[in-house]
Design a protein around this motif. Structure first.
Motif, PDB file in Angstrom:
ATOM      1  N   ALA A   8      -4.271 -27.782 -30.946  1.00 46.95           N
ATOM      2  CA  ALA A   8      -4.643 -27.793 -29.520  1.00 46.95           C
ATOM      3  C   ALA A   8      -5.128 -26.407 -29.085  1.00 46.95           C
ATOM      4  O   ALA A   8      -6.092 -26.270 -28.321  1.00 46.95           O
ATOM      5  N   GLU A   9      -4.473 -25.383 -29.609  1.00 46.03           N
ATOM      6  CA  GLU A   9      -4.862 -24.009 -29.263  1.00 46.03           C
ATOM      7  C   GLU A   9      -6.300 -23.729 -29.728  1.00 46.03           C
ATOM      8  O   GLU A   9      -7.095 -23.132 -29.002  1.00 46.03           O
ATOM      9  N   GLN A  10      -6.610 -24.183 -30.927  1.00 43.52           N
ATOM     10  CA  GLN A  10      -7.977 -23.958 -31.435  1.00 43.52           C
ATOM     11  C   GLN A  10      -9.014 -24.685 -30.586  1.00 43.52           C
ATOM     12  O   GLN A  10     -10.110 -24.179 -30.363  1.00 43.52           O
ATOM     13  N   SER A  11      -8.646 -25.870 -30.088  1.00 46.89           N
ATOM     14  CA  SER A  11      -9.579 -26.604 -29.221  1.00 46.89           C
ATOM     15  C   SER A  11      -9.817 -25.809 -27.943  1.00 46.89           C
ATOM     16  O   SER A  11     -10.946 -25.693 -27.473  1.00 46.89           O
ATOM     17  N   LEU A  12      -8.737 -25.223 -27.398  1.00 42.81           N
ATOM     18  CA  LEU A  12      -8.894 -24.420 -26.181  1.00 42.81           C
ATOM     19  C   LEU A  12      -9.767 -23.198 -26.445  1.00 42.81           C
ATOM     20  O   LEU A  12     -10.583 -22.804 -25.612  1.00 42.81           O
ATOM     21  N   GLN A  13      -9.586 -22.608 -27.622  1.00 44.79           N
ATOM     22  CA  GLN A  13     -10.403 -21.422 -27.958  1.00 44.79           C
ATOM     23  C   GLN A  13     -11.889 -21.775 -27.954  1.00 44.79           C
ATOM     24  O   GLN A  13     -12.714 -21.002 -27.491  1.00 44.79           O
ATOM     25  N   ARG A  14     -12.184 -22.975 -28.452  1.00 46.45           N
ATOM     26  CA  ARG A  14     -13.601 -23.398 -28.488  1.00 46.45           C
ATOM     27  C   ARG A  14     -14.153 -23.626 -27.089  1.00 46.45           C
ATOM     28  O   ARG A  14     -15.335 -23.543 -26.846  1.00 46.45           O
ATOM     29  N   LEU A  15     -13.244 -23.914 -26.131  1.00 45.08           N
ATOM     30  CA  LEU A  15     -13.694 -24.165 -24.756  1.00 45.08           C
ATOM     31  C   LEU A  15     -13.862 -22.865 -23.962  1.00 45.08           C
ATOM     32  O   LEU A  15     -14.189 -22.889 -22.782  1.00 45.08           O
ATOM     33  N   HIS A  16     -13.570 -21.738 -24.590  1.00 45.16           N
ATOM     34  CA  HIS A  16     -13.716 -20.423 -23.954  1.00 45.16           C
ATOM     35  C   HIS A  16     -12.911 -20.337 -22.655  1.00 45.16           C
ATOM     36  O   HIS A  16     -13.438 -20.006 -21.595  1.00 45.16           O
ATOM     37  N   VAL A  17     -11.609 -20.649 -22.735  1.00 45.59           N
ATOM     38  CA  VAL A  17     -10.798 -20.668 -21.520  1.00 45.59           C
ATOM     39  C   VAL A  17     -10.325 -19.272 -21.088  1.00 45.59           C
ATOM     40  O   VAL A  17      -9.729 -19.123 -20.039  1.00 45.59           O
ATOM     41  N   GLY A  18     -10.568 -18.258 -21.879  1.00 43.66           N
ATOM     42  CA  GLY A  18     -10.128 -16.910 -21.485  1.00 43.66           C
ATOM     43  C   GLY A  18      -8.680 -16.676 -21.891  1.00 43.66           C
ATOM     44  O   GLY A  18      -7.978 -17.602 -22.297  1.00 43.66           O
ATOM     45  N   GLY A  19      -8.225 -15.447 -21.733  1.00 42.58           N
ATOM     46  CA  GLY A  19      -6.905 -15.123 -22.275  1.00 42.58           C
ATOM     47  C   GLY A  19      -5.899 -14.619 -21.263  1.00 42.58           C
ATOM     48  O   GLY A  19      -4.888 -14.022 -21.636  1.00 42.58           O
ATOM     49  N   VAL A  20      -6.143 -14.873 -19.987  1.00 42.59           N
ATOM     50  CA  VAL A  20      -5.290 -14.270 -18.954  1.00 42.59           C
ATOM     51  C   VAL A  20      -3.828 -14.672 -19.098  1.00 42.59           C
ATOM     52  O   VAL A  20      -2.933 -13.868 -18.871  1.00 42.59           O
ATOM     53  N   PHE A  21      -3.564 -15.939 -19.503  1.00 45.79           N
ATOM     54  CA  PHE A  21      -2.177 -16.415 -19.572  1.00 45.79           C
ATOM     55  C   PHE A  21      -1.674 -16.559 -21.006  1.00 45.79           C
ATOM     56  O   PHE A  21      -0.760 -17.332 -21.269  1.00 45.79           O
ATOM     57  N   ALA A  22      -2.285 -15.837 -21.917  1.00 46.76           N
ATOM     58  CA  ALA A  22      -1.900 -15.963 -23.329  1.00 46.76           C
ATOM     59  C   ALA A  22      -0.926 -14.856 -23.747  1.00 46.76           C
ATOM     60  O   ALA A  22      -0.942 -13.764 -23.193  1.00 46.76           O
ATOM     61  N   ASP A  23      -0.095 -15.162 -24.736  1.00 48.52           N
ATOM     62  CA  ASP A  23       0.845 -14.168 -25.267  1.00 48.52           C
ATOM     63  C   ASP A  23       0.079 -12.961 -25.832  1.00 48.52           C
ATOM     64  O   ASP A  23       0.444 -11.814 -25.605  1.00 48.52           O
ATOM     65  N   HIS A  24      -0.971 -13.260 -26.583  1.00 49.24           N
ATOM     66  CA  HIS A  24      -1.936 -12.245 -27.019  1.00 49.24           C
ATOM     67  C   HIS A  24      -3.326 -12.751 -26.660  1.00 49.24           C
ATOM     68  O   HIS A  24      -3.530 -13.949 -26.499  1.00 49.24           O
ATOM     69  N   TYR A  25      -4.283 -11.858 -26.592  1.00 53.24           N
ATOM     70  CA  TYR A  25      -5.679 -12.274 -26.490  1.00 53.24           C
ATOM     71  C   TYR A  25      -6.515 -11.362 -27.376  1.00 53.24           C
ATOM     72  O   TYR A  25      -6.144 -10.205 -27.620  1.00 53.24           O
ATOM     73  N   CYS A  26      -7.628 -11.923 -27.869  1.00 53.26           N
ATOM     74  CA  CYS A  26      -8.533 -11.110 -28.678  1.00 53.26           C
ATOM     75  C   CYS A  26      -9.675 -10.637 -27.780  1.00 53.26           C
ATOM     76  O   CYS A  26     -10.461 -11.445 -27.290  1.00 53.26           O
ATOM     77  N   PHE A  27      -9.727  -9.336 -27.575  1.00 54.51           N
ATOM     78  CA  PHE A  27     -10.755  -8.714 -26.734  1.00 54.51           C
ATOM     79  C   PHE A  27     -11.865  -8.215 -27.653  1.00 54.51           C
ATOM     80  O   PHE A  27     -11.609  -7.453 -28.580  1.00 54.51           O
ATOM     81  N   GLU A  28     -13.080  -8.686 -27.404  1.00 56.78           N
ATOM     82  CA  GLU A  28     -14.203  -8.250 -28.240  1.00 56.78           C
ATOM     83  C   GLU A  28     -15.243  -7.524 -27.406  1.00 56.78           C
ATOM     84  O   GLU A  28     -15.522  -7.919 -26.266  1.00 56.78           O
ATOM     85  N   ALA A  29     -15.794  -6.472 -27.972  1.00 57.06           N
ATOM     86  CA  ALA A  29     -16.772  -5.637 -27.263  1.00 57.06           C
ATOM     87  C   ALA A  29     -17.716  -5.027 -28.288  1.00 57.06           C
ATOM     88  O   ALA A  29     -17.548  -5.226 -29.498  1.00 57.06           O
ATOM     89  N   ARG A  30     -18.700  -4.315 -27.797  1.00 60.74           N
ATOM     90  CA  ARG A  30     -19.629  -3.588 -28.683  1.00 60.74           C
ATOM     91  C   ARG A  30     -19.697  -2.147 -28.233  1.00 60.74           C
ATOM     92  O   ARG A  30     -19.717  -1.870 -27.032  1.00 60.74           O
ATOM     93  N   ARG A  31     -19.794  -1.256 -29.182  1.00 59.64           N
ATOM     94  CA  ARG A  31     -20.016   0.155 -28.867  1.00 59.64           C
ATOM     95  C   ARG A  31     -21.336   0.269 -28.123  1.00 59.64           C
ATOM     96  O   ARG A  31     -22.345  -0.314 -28.544  1.00 59.64           O
ATOM     97  N   GLN A  32     -21.309   0.985 -27.006  1.00 59.44           N
ATOM     98  CA  GLN A  32     -22.535   1.207 -26.223  1.00 59.44           C
ATOM     99  C   GLN A  32     -23.614   1.859 -27.080  1.00 59.44           C
ATOM    100  O   GLN A  32     -23.314   2.705 -27.912  1.00 59.44           O
ATOM    101  N   PHE A  33     -24.861   1.476 -26.827  1.00 57.44           N
ATOM    102  CA  PHE A  33     -25.973   2.256 -27.388  1.00 57.44           C
ATOM    103  C   PHE A  33     -26.144   3.481 -26.504  1.00 57.44           C
ATOM    104  O   PHE A  33     -25.984   3.390 -25.284  1.00 57.44           O
ATOM    105  N   LEU A  34     -26.425   4.614 -27.091  1.00 56.16           N
ATOM    106  CA  LEU A  34     -26.481   5.836 -26.283  1.00 56.16           C
ATOM    107  C   LEU A  34     -27.790   5.929 -25.534  1.00 56.16           C
ATOM    108  O   LEU A  34     -28.763   5.330 -25.888  1.00 56.16           O
TER     109      LEU A  34
END
Ligand SMILES: C[S@@+](CC[C@H](N)C(=O)[O-])C[C@H]1O[C@@H](n2cnc3c(N)ncnc32)[C@H](O)[C@@H]1O
Length: 264
Positions: free
Chosen positions: A238-264
């Motif tokens: 069920a958790e994987q299904s929610l991940q596919r729905l992009h529900v965000g991580g505000v109420f999760a025990d952990h969340y995976c935060f992804e970003a990119r290094r800025q181009f200068l």
């Protein structure tokens, strides 16, 4: 706070960390979920930085996949444990272990040009100053390099219910405390995904947030799931299904935060 205290905080856990988390059924499910995110983020990226590597489980995994990893941790005992494991796994050649607090990596690894940076299961929550950390590691990364950090969340209904059921309101709501929680001589903070995105932004462009423990509880429930593998499998699905729905991580025990290094 001195580095000695910060190091000692996790030294005492190094020997039993894998038994209590990594090797449990719940820990295994959660880590595999984090690897799916990391593998997608770092596909085709060779040289990776691991912040707060602990016993080296992730560094070994990525070395086996063909990456070169610099794995860093403030705890000498964790680094020793990770080194031993990497030798046993036959991939010590592809991992350089560095005993250093994350707030010193800029100096420790000056001149390095990583293709990506990851950090798993809450090491980032131990950062004394997240904005300073972003500033510190940005110069170590190529422009556009992916960042994927698994961070302990702030609002966790599962944890509230778990500890309130035991009459322990103090622990249930500890993550909400202003200034973080004192733990083994250090401060642990619980930023929301929004706060993390804001402090990272001068150097990193936020991209996605994925829950990791929205339906699945935290490690306090690991012993329970050793006896209930089917319930764990259903929740994980069920958790994987929610991940596919992009529900965000505000109420999760952990969340995976992804970003990119800025181009200068
Ligand atoms: C909960 S463990 C996670 C370990 C590992 N990433 C994993 O996925 O199992 C947190 C790790 O962060 C490390 N840590 C804590 N504060 C740190 C700091 N200031 N700099 C570097 N590592 C730190 C600890 O020593 C510990 O190994």
């Amino acid at each position: 706070m001195s580095d000695m205290i910060r190091t000692a905080a996790f030294d005492g856990l190094a020997e039993r960390y894998d038994a209590q988390f990594t090797a449990t059924a719940l820990g295994t499910v959660l880590r595999k979920m984090s690897w799916r995110r990391f593998e997608r983020a770092f596909a085709g990226r060779e040289y990776l930085l691991d912040i707060g590597c602990g016993t080296g489980e992730d560094a070994i995994h990525f070395a086996k996949l063909g990456h070169r990893v610099v794995a860093t941790d403030a705890s000498l005992q964790m680094v020793r444990m990770a080194t031993r494991k990497a030798e046993l796994a036959g991939c010590a050649r592809d991992i350089q272990f560095v005993w250093s607090p994350m707030e010193r990596l800029g100096a420790e690894l000056a001149g390095e040009n990583f293709d990506g940076v990851y950090s798993n299961f809450g090491a980032i929550n131990c950062a004394p100053d997240l904005a300073a950390l972003a500033r510190e590691i940005a110069p170590l990364l190529r422009p556009g390099a992916p960042l994927a950090w698994v961070v302990m969340g702030r609002y966790v209904p599962w944890e509230w219910a778990w500890y309130l059921a035991q009459g322990d309101a103090h622990t249930a709501f500890r993550r909400l405390r202003r200034g973080g929680v004192a733990w083994r001589g250090m401060q642990v903070s619980y930023p929301t995904p929004e706060t993390l995105a804001r402090v990272m932004q001068p150097h990193f462009v936020p991209r996605t947030v994925t829950p990791l423990g929205l339906l699945l509880p935290g490690s306090y429930a690991a012993p329970l799931f050793e006896r209930m593998p089917r319930v764990l499998a259903v929740l994980a699905h069920a958790e994987q299904s929610l991940q596919r729905l992009h529900v965000g991580g505000v109420f999760a025990d952990h969340y995976c935060f992804e970003a990119r290094r800025q181009f200068l």
